[in-house]
Design an enzyme around this catalytic site. Sequence first.
Site, PDB file in Angstrom:
ATOM      1  N   LYS A 163       0.889  -1.315   0.082  1.00 50.20           N
ATOM      2  CA  LYS A 163       0.000   0.067   0.049  1.00 50.20           C
ATOM      3  C   LYS A 163       0.946   1.164   0.069  1.00 50.20           C
ATOM      4  CE  LYS A 163      -2.480  -0.071   3.783  1.00 50.20           C
ATOM      5  NZ  LYS A 163      -2.033   0.867   4.813  1.00 50.20           N
ATOM      6  N   TYR A 440       1.389   3.678  12.716  1.00 45.61           N
ATOM      7  CA  TYR A 440       1.067   3.592  11.500  1.00 45.61           C
ATOM      8  C   TYR A 440      -0.439   3.206  11.066  1.00 45.61           C
ATOM      9  CZ  TYR A 440       2.442  -1.624  11.635  1.00 45.61           C
ATOM     10  OH  TYR A 440       2.628  -2.872  11.878  1.00 45.61           O
ATOM     11  N   GLU A 441      -1.108   3.157  10.020  1.00 44.96           N
ATOM     12  CA  GLU A 441      -2.200   3.336   9.580  1.00 44.96           C
ATOM     13  C   GLU A 441      -3.054   4.357  10.384  1.00 44.96           C
ATOM     14  OE1 GLU A 441      -3.227   1.509   7.189  1.00 44.96           O
ATOM     15  OE2 GLU A 441      -1.488   0.000   7.142  1.00 44.96           O
ATOM     16  N   GLY A 442      -2.576   5.493  10.426  1.00 49.14           N
ATOM     17  CA  GLY A 442      -3.080   6.530  11.031  1.00 49.14           C
ATOM     18  C   GLY A 442      -2.725   6.606  12.544  1.00 49.14           C
ATOM     19  N   GLN A 447      -7.122   8.405  14.830  1.00 48.85           N
ATOM     20  CA  GLN A 447      -7.996   7.440  15.221  1.00 48.85           C
ATOM     21  C   GLN A 447      -8.911   8.164  15.759  1.00 48.85           C
ATOM     22  OE1 GLN A 447      -8.116   4.496  13.501  1.00 48.85           O
ATOM     23  NE2 GLN A 447      -6.251   4.850  12.807  1.00 48.85           N
TER      24      GLN A 447
END
Lengths: 600, 600
Positions: A163, A440-442, A447
Site C-alpha cells: 500500500k 502507522y495506519e493513522g 484515530q
Amino acid sequence: MPSYKAPSRDARFIINEVLKIEQYAALPGFAAATPDFVETVLEVAGKFAAEVIAPLNQIGDRQGCTRASDGSVTTPDGFKEAYAQFVASGWGTLSQPPEFGGQGLPHILAFAFEEFLSSANQSFGMYPGLTNGAASAILVKGSPEQMARYLPKMISGEWTGTKNLTEPQCGTDLGLIRTKAVPQADGSYAITGTKIFISAGEHDLAPNIIHLVLAKTPDAPDSTKGISLFIVPKFLLNEDGSPGARNAVSCGALEHKMGIHGNATCVMNYDGATGFLVGEENKGLAAMFIMMNAARLGVGMQGLAQAEVAYQNAVSYARERRQGRALTGPAEPDEKADPLFVHPDVRRMLMDAKAFNEGMRALALWGGLLVDLVHAAASEEERQAADDLIGLLTPVIKGYGTDKGYEVATNMQQVWGGHGYIAENGMEQFVRDARIAMIYEGANGVQAMDLVGRKLPANMGRAVQAFFALVDKECTESKEISALSDLATRGEKANGELKAATMWFMQNAMTNPNNAGAGAHHYMHIAGIVSLGLMWLRMGRTAAAALATGTGDAAFYQAKLTTARYYGERFTPDAGALRRKIEAGAEAMMALPVEAFATA
Amino acid sequence: MPSYKAPSRDARFIINEVLKIEQYAALPGFAAATPDFVETVLEVAGKFAAEVIAPLNQIGDRQGCTRASDGSVTTPDGFKEAYAQFVASGWGTLSQPPEFGGQGLPHILAFAFEEFLSSANQSFGMYPGLTNGAASAILVKGSPEQMARYLPKMISGEWTGTKNLTEPQCGTDLGLIRTKAVPQADGSYAITGTKIFISAGEHDLAPNIIHLVLAKTPDAPDSTKGISLFIVPKFLLNEDGSPGARNAVSCGALEHKMGIHGNATCVMNYDGATGFLVGEENKGLAAMFIMMNAARLGVGMQGLAQAEVAYQNAVSYARERRQGRALTGPAEPDEKADPLFVHPDVRRMLMDAKAFNEGMRALALWGGLLVDLVHAAASEEERQAADDLIGLLTPVIKGYGTDKGYEVATNMQQVWGGHGYIAENGMEQFVRDARIAMIYEGANGVQAMDLVGRKLPANMGRAVQAFFALVDKECTESKEISALSDLATRGEKANGELKAATMWFMQNAMTNPNNAGAGAHHYMHIAGIVSLGLMWLRMGRTAAAALATGTGDAAFYQAKLTTARYYGERFTPDAGALRRKIEAGAEAMMALPVEAFATA
C-alpha cells in the site's frame, strides 16, 4: 529466548461460547464454522504460528532486512522458507472468497489467526497482512479483469501486495501527494514519484509484488479529491498472467527503525512505472479507505498480539524468578526467596495484562464477526447495524488497542526488572515492535479524530446511541449475576461517563471545534474502557452460565469471573477522570503562542 | 539529528525566583550562590552540555561500547575527549566538599546540571553520576585514610566509580548476594564473585576505577544483615596514591541493551580481588543506601531529562512539519497545509510534556534543595523536616518522574508520526534510553513499596502529615489568586484523595499487607500528581507576583500561569481514579492461582 503459545483455548471460548458463531450457521460461509471446526483451525493455526513463525522473531530483529546495490532486498534467515510454508498451507486464504481461491470462512477466524501470527512475529505477519489489504481494494474496486489477473495469486500468497500512500512531505494529509500518474495511449498510466515507509515494498519472499499506489493525474484537483489508485506490479504480467518485464519501480533504500526489523520498510521510487487505474480517476481515497479499515483492525490486533506474547513471557519469569518474600510471610519457606508472583505489584501488572488481553481479544474478535455480518447478515437492518458498530469500533480497536498494548508490553518488560532491558531476553523487542502500531495506519490521534469527528456525528449519532443501548442492556442483565454485579455497576457508570462526554461534545464542539479535538484522545480511551467492560460482562455471563451447568473446565471459567471483577476495579475508574479532562475543553490547551514552547 | 538547548532560564526561575535560594545565604555553601552566580553557572553548564556532550548522543547509541578480548572496554568516539573536558572544567566538583577538592556549592546546582547532562547524553552522564554515588558512600562511611586516598581523584573525576550490587540470582533482594569477602592477614579482603549490570564497570575514560562492592564475609548472616561494603580499585594504589598493580577484577562481558548504548554495562568478575572494608562488617546495606538515595534522585532527573530533550525536538517538528488544516479553518491559508501545532491532539501531547517537565524540574530541584537543608539548615528542627520530606519524596521523584518521563518521551515520539520511528531522527533513542530509568536503582514497584511500606509509617506518619499540611497551606493561599484558584481547588481535591488513600492503607494494610502492596504504585502516582500540583502553585504564585510587579519577561510568566491551569485540568483528575483503584484492595488481584495465568 522468549517463548510463545497461541491462546487457542481463549479464542475458542470467545468465538464458540461468547459470540456463539454457531447461531449464524445459515449465513454464507458460516455453515462450515462449526464449533469443532473452529477448535481445529485455532489449534492448527496456533501450532503453525508458535512452531514455525515464532522461532524467527528474534532472528528477524537481529538481522533485519538487507538491500543490495541493485535494489533487491533479502529478508532475515528463515523467512523465505517459512513464508513458502505459509503459502503452501493456505493460511492466507482462510476468509477469502472461493471464486479467487479462498476458503470463504468467516473473517473472525482469519482475525484470530492474525493475532497468533503477529504475536509470533509481527514483522513476518506484516507481509501477508499487507497483501490482504491490497487484495481487498482490488476485490471491491478492481475491474473483473484486474480481479482475475491479480487476486488468485495474491490470495494464495504466491504474490504479495503493498500500500503506497506516504511521501516525504505527505503523511496523514493525503491531499499533499505529489506522485504523478500520466495517462498513456494504451490506457495505462506512467507513475512517477517517491513513496516512503512502504512496508514489504521489496523482498525475496515472492516472485511478484503488486503495489497499490496513490497518485494524481495531471489535471486532478489539488486535494484529497484528486487522488487516484493504481496497480503497479513489480513485474508486468504477460498475456498468460505470468510475471514478465520488470516495471520501473524499485526500492531506493531501507529505513532503520526502532523495531519490526524483520519487515522491509522501503523508500520506493517510481520512474514512469506502468500503472493501471483501479476504479475511477479521483476516487482513490475511497478505495484507500477499504485497505485502511481492514488494516486498522489488524493493527489493533497487533497491539494485543505484542501484549499477549510479552505477558506470557512475564508470567514465566514471575514463576521462576525468586526475589524477596511475600508481604504476608514466606510463601515457600524452604526456598531462599519466593517467586515474583507473590508480590502484589507484580500481580498488578500481570492482572492488568490479563484483563486487557482477554478483553481486547474478545473485542477484536467481535469486530471480526461484525465485519462478517456487514456482508453476510440476513437483513439490511442487521447489516446496517453491524456496519454502524464496526465503523464506531474500528478507531477504538486500533487506537485504544495499540496504546494499551504498548503499555502492557512495557509493563511486562518491567516484570523482568533489569533483565527485561537486555536484548537477548527478548522483552524489549516486544516493546519496540509494539510501538509502531500506535503510529502507522493513522496515528492514534488520527484515530481519535476519526471517532469523534466522523463516527460520532454520522447519521445523527445513530451508531453511538446503539452502542450505549447495547452496553446498558448488558449491564442491566449482568447485575443479576452476583459475581458480575460490581462490574455491571461500574460498567454502567463508565458508560454514563461516555454519554456525558458525548453530550459535552455536542454542546461545545459547534462553537469551537477544538473542544472536540482537545478531548478526542481521552474519549477514545473511555470508549475503549467501556467496550472492554462490555466484553468482560459478556464473557462473565458465559462463564457464570458454564459454571452453573457444570460443563467442566471450572478453573478457566472461575478465572474469567475473577478477572472480570479485577477489570471493573482497576480499569473502569479511569473513565471518570478522562471525562473530567474532556470537560476542561480546549482553552488552556490552545492558549499559548507557539513561541512559548521554545526553550529559554 | 536531534538538537538540545539547556532550559537554563527555567532552572534559574525555579532556583532563584521560586525557591529563592538567596534566603539561605547564611548557610554553609549558599553564600556563593547569589542569583547572578546561579545564572552564570546555569548558562555555562547548559552550554557545555549542549555543545560538548549532546553531539555525542547519537554516536554513542550507534557505536555502543566495545570490549576487547583482554577485557578492556572502549567507549564511543568522542567520549574520552569530552570526559577529559568534563574533568578539566571541574563539572564533577560543583557541590562536593572543599576539603577533597570540591567547590562546596549547594547540591541544587549540581542537580540542575545533572538534568542538562542527562538530556544531552544519558549514557555519558552516567559515568560521572556513578562516580558521585560511590564517592558519597566513602564520604559518609569511609575511614579518614580511605577518604584521603580516594576522594580527591574521584571528586575531580580523574578516577571514576561504580556500584556493584546485582548478581545473576540477586537483584532487589540483596540478601541473596553470594559474592564472598575473605579476610586477609593484612586487613584487606579477597573478593570473589560475579556482579552483573555494572554501569561504567570498565571503560577507557579514566586511569583508575574505584568499585564499591557488596559482598559477604565467611561467617556473615545469610540475609541483608550479612552484607558488607568494600572498595575494590581496578588498580591498587601505591604508597604515594598513584595507581599500581592491577587488581583481580575484570569485565567479563558487555550487555546488549535496549538503550543507553554509550554506557558500558558490564559483567564484572572478581577473582580474589583485593578489597578494603568500608565501615563495619555486616553494615554494608546502610552504606549502600547512601549511594542509592542520591542515585534515585539522579534517576528521577533522568526521567525528566529524556522527556525534556524529546519535548524540544517534538516542538521543533510540530512547528516545521505541515500536515492538514486547523479544525477552526486554515491557520496559514497561503501554505498548502498548517503546521502540526494547530492540531489539538498534538497540542495535548506538547502541553502534557510542558506541564510535566516544568513541574518535575521544580520538584526535583526542590528535592536538591532539601538535600542541602538536611545537612546545612540552621536548626535541628529544620534539618529534620527537610530529611522527612526528601525521604518521602525520593521514591516519588524516582518512580513518578521516570514513569511519566518515559510516557512523555513516547508521546513526543508520537508527535513525529512515522518519522519518529526512524532511528536517524533520534526520537526513538530518547524512548529507549528513558526506559531504563523505570528499572534501575530500584524498579518503580520497589519505589512504590519504599514509599508506602517504609516512608509512610515512619515516625507515625510524620513526614506525610507535614506534606499534607504544606500542600493545603499552598492551596489555601493560592486560591486568592484568580489565575490559580482553579488549580488550587483541584490540588486540594487531589490532596484529599491522597489523604483518603493514606487513611485507607492505615485501616486495611494491618489486616492484610497485600492491600498496601496492591495500591502502592497507584499511591506513588497520586503523590506525584499532588507534588507537581504543589510546585505548579508555587511557580504560579511566583509568576503572578512577577506579572503584578511588572519585572519584564511577561510572556514567560504568563505561560507559567496558563500551564499551571492546564496542569490542573489534565493531570489532577487522575488522582480520584487512582484512589478508587487503591480502595479496590488486593482481593481480586491476588485471588487467582498461578496456574490461571498459563496460556491454554
